[in-house]
Design a protein around this motif. Sequence first.
Motif, PDB file in Angstrom:
ATOM      1  N   LEU A 127       3.007  11.887  60.068  1.00  0.00           N
ATOM      2  CA  LEU A 127       1.789  10.885  59.537  1.00  0.00           C
ATOM      3  C   LEU A 127       0.319  11.761  59.476  1.00  0.00           C
ATOM      4  O   LEU A 127      -0.409  11.220  58.357  1.00  0.00           O
ATOM      5  CB  LEU A 127       1.753   9.683  60.599  1.00  0.00           C
ATOM      6  CG  LEU A 127       2.821   8.781  60.237  1.00  0.00           C
ATOM      7  CD1 LEU A 127       2.823   7.886  61.370  1.00  0.00           C
ATOM      8  CD2 LEU A 127       3.128   8.011  59.067  1.00  0.00           C
ATOM      9  N   ASP A 128       0.163  12.326  60.222  1.00  0.00           N
ATOM     10  CA  ASP A 128      -1.154  13.190  60.274  1.00  0.00           C
ATOM     11  C   ASP A 128      -1.345  13.991  59.235  1.00  0.00           C
ATOM     12  O   ASP A 128      -2.246  14.050  58.508  1.00  0.00           O
ATOM     13  CB  ASP A 128      -1.423  13.846  61.608  1.00  0.00           C
ATOM     14  CG  ASP A 128      -2.677  14.735  61.720  1.00  0.00           C
ATOM     15  OD1 ASP A 128      -3.944  14.164  61.687  1.00  0.00           O
ATOM     16  OD2 ASP A 128      -2.814  15.733  61.476  1.00  0.00           O
ATOM     17  N   LEU A 129      -0.150  14.782  59.112  1.00  0.00           N
ATOM     18  CA  LEU A 129      -0.025  15.688  57.691  1.00  0.00           C
ATOM     19  C   LEU A 129      -0.354  14.986  56.319  1.00  0.00           C
ATOM     20  O   LEU A 129      -0.698  15.381  55.412  1.00  0.00           O
ATOM     21  CB  LEU A 129       1.066  16.585  57.890  1.00  0.00           C
ATOM     22  CG  LEU A 129       1.204  17.754  57.017  1.00  0.00           C
ATOM     23  CD1 LEU A 129       0.032  18.742  56.934  1.00  0.00           C
ATOM     24  CD2 LEU A 129       2.406  18.560  57.445  1.00  0.00           C
ATOM     25  N   ALA A 130       0.704  13.809  56.385  1.00  0.00           N
ATOM     26  CA  ALA A 130       0.694  12.954  55.127  1.00  0.00           C
ATOM     27  C   ALA A 130      -0.902  12.543  55.019  1.00  0.00           C
ATOM     28  O   ALA A 130      -1.425  12.606  53.818  1.00  0.00           O
ATOM     29  CB  ALA A 130       1.504  11.957  55.264  1.00  0.00           C
ATOM     30  N   GLY A 131      -1.523  12.137  55.969  1.00  0.00           N
ATOM     31  CA  GLY A 131      -2.896  11.651  55.879  1.00  0.00           C
ATOM     32  C   GLY A 131      -3.814  12.748  55.349  1.00  0.00           C
ATOM     33  O   GLY A 131      -4.708  12.552  54.550  1.00  0.00           O
ATOM     34  N   ARG A 132      -3.676  14.070  56.071  1.00  0.00           N
ATOM     35  CA  ARG A 132      -4.434  15.112  55.355  1.00  0.00           C
ATOM     36  C   ARG A 132      -4.393  15.470  53.782  1.00  0.00           C
ATOM     37  O   ARG A 132      -5.275  15.741  53.036  1.00  0.00           O
ATOM     38  CB  ARG A 132      -4.182  16.485  56.126  1.00  0.00           C
ATOM     39  CG  ARG A 132      -4.701  16.269  57.637  1.00  0.00           C
ATOM     40  CD  ARG A 132      -4.231  17.830  58.192  1.00  0.00           C
ATOM     41  NE  ARG A 132      -4.908  18.909  57.740  1.00  0.00           N
ATOM     42  CZ  ARG A 132      -4.367  20.084  58.021  1.00  0.00           C
ATOM     43  NH1 ARG A 132      -3.516  20.211  59.207  1.00  0.00           N
ATOM     44  NH2 ARG A 132      -5.070  21.032  57.888  1.00  0.00           N
ATOM     45  N   LEU A 133      -3.018  15.166  53.643  1.00  0.00           N
ATOM     46  CA  LEU A 133      -2.624  15.404  52.161  1.00  0.00           C
ATOM     47  C   LEU A 133      -3.316  14.360  51.165  1.00  0.00           C
ATOM     48  O   LEU A 133      -3.793  14.800  50.120  1.00  0.00           O
ATOM     49  CB  LEU A 133      -1.047  15.282  51.954  1.00  0.00           C
ATOM     50  CG  LEU A 133      -0.144  16.564  52.375  1.00  0.00           C
ATOM     51  CD1 LEU A 133       1.233  16.353  52.381  1.00  0.00           C
ATOM     52  CD2 LEU A 133      -0.622  17.632  51.352  1.00  0.00           C
ATOM     53  N   LEU A 134      -3.442  13.138  51.572  1.00  0.00           N
ATOM     54  CA  LEU A 134      -4.000  12.156  50.884  1.00  0.00           C
ATOM     55  C   LEU A 134      -5.567  12.128  51.026  1.00  0.00           C
ATOM     56  O   LEU A 134      -6.338  11.961  50.100  1.00  0.00           O
ATOM     57  CB  LEU A 134      -3.715  10.725  51.511  1.00  0.00           C
ATOM     58  CG  LEU A 134      -2.270  10.038  50.996  1.00  0.00           C
ATOM     59  CD1 LEU A 134      -1.651   9.098  51.884  1.00  0.00           C
ATOM     60  CD2 LEU A 134      -1.900  10.056  49.580  1.00  0.00           C
ATOM     61  N   ASP A 135      -6.025  12.758  52.055  1.00  0.00           N
ATOM     62  CA  ASP A 135      -7.686  13.015  52.178  1.00  0.00           C
ATOM     63  C   ASP A 135      -8.041  14.199  50.968  1.00  0.00           C
ATOM     64  O   ASP A 135      -8.929  14.173  50.338  1.00  0.00           O
ATOM     65  CB  ASP A 135      -7.818  13.679  53.510  1.00  0.00           C
ATOM     66  CG  ASP A 135      -7.993  12.448  54.514  1.00  0.00           C
ATOM     67  OD1 ASP A 135      -7.815  11.543  54.029  1.00  0.00           O
ATOM     68  OD2 ASP A 135      -7.666  12.703  55.822  1.00  0.00           O
ATOM     69  N   ALA A 136      -7.022  15.052  50.731  1.00  0.00           N
ATOM     70  CA  ALA A 136      -7.210  16.256  49.858  1.00  0.00           C
ATOM     71  C   ALA A 136      -7.134  15.711  48.503  1.00  0.00           C
ATOM     72  O   ALA A 136      -7.992  16.067  47.649  1.00  0.00           O
ATOM     73  CB  ALA A 136      -6.287  17.336  49.976  1.00  0.00           C
ATOM     74  N   ASP A 137      -6.280  14.574  48.098  1.00  0.00           N
ATOM     75  CA  ASP A 137      -6.111  14.051  46.904  1.00  0.00           C
ATOM     76  C   ASP A 137      -5.385  12.672  47.130  1.00  0.00           C
ATOM     77  O   ASP A 137      -4.240  12.402  47.263  1.00  0.00           O
ATOM     78  CB  ASP A 137      -5.134  14.907  45.873  1.00  0.00           C
ATOM     79  CG  ASP A 137      -4.910  14.348  44.613  1.00  0.00           C
ATOM     80  OD1 ASP A 137      -5.597  13.323  44.598  1.00  0.00           O
ATOM     81  OD2 ASP A 137      -4.074  14.979  43.968  1.00  0.00           O
ATOM     82  N   PRO A 138      -6.453  11.786  47.091  1.00  0.00           N
ATOM     83  CA  PRO A 138      -6.059  10.222  47.102  1.00  0.00           C
ATOM     84  C   PRO A 138      -5.058   9.782  46.251  1.00  0.00           C
ATOM     85  O   PRO A 138      -4.403   8.498  46.440  1.00  0.00           O
ATOM     86  CB  PRO A 138      -7.355   9.601  47.138  1.00  0.00           C
ATOM     87  CG  PRO A 138      -8.238  10.468  47.384  1.00  0.00           C
ATOM     88  CD  PRO A 138      -8.015  11.903  47.092  1.00  0.00           C
TER      89      PRO A 138
END
Length: 198
Positions: A172-183
């Motif tokens: 979940l943290d990693l998926a969140g980082r991916l979305l932070d990089a590109d919402p």
Amino acid sequence: NLGIPLPAGTIAMRLALFGPPAVEHDGERHALPFERRWQLVAYLAFRREWTPRAELASLLWPDLPPKLAHTNLRKTVFRLKSLPAPGPVTFSEGAARLSVETDVAAFEAAIAEGRYADAVALRRGELLAGFDDDANEAWTSWLRFERDRLRTAWREAAFARLRGEIDPAEALDLAGRLLDADPLDEAALSAQLDWLLR
């Protein structure tokens, strides 16, 4: 005096190129100031191979005539020799090289070896954050290209990590980082929703 207490000699150090550039040694991290000599160090450390002086001169002083750009490069190299740099800058037949460990090299090695958890952890920000030089189109173009390339490599490593055996909280943290990089990253949103359902 740059305020960087680097030890003299050939003590092992690592140059951090992800995020604000810094020298890492003995558990400490010393930020590098944005100036030509440290741009040169960062570029050579990133390249990890013999780089022609002409390429360095045109990259760092693209608006100057070649002769003057080479003169500036010589002066910059001379100033570097008086500083405790993070590794020896060596010269041969009109080329230069810096042999030093970097987090970017470790990142690319981890990806090549399929160690995606290590790769994902190593990228702690954009390449050479704070070393943007809007007045230098040559530097800006190079930096933009490499940032895009490394960002894409990190994204692919992150998805490879999510497909492997991973703790749900880390996923979940990693998926969140991916979305932070590109919402607008639909694949990242799908991965986040999938892990939330799990």
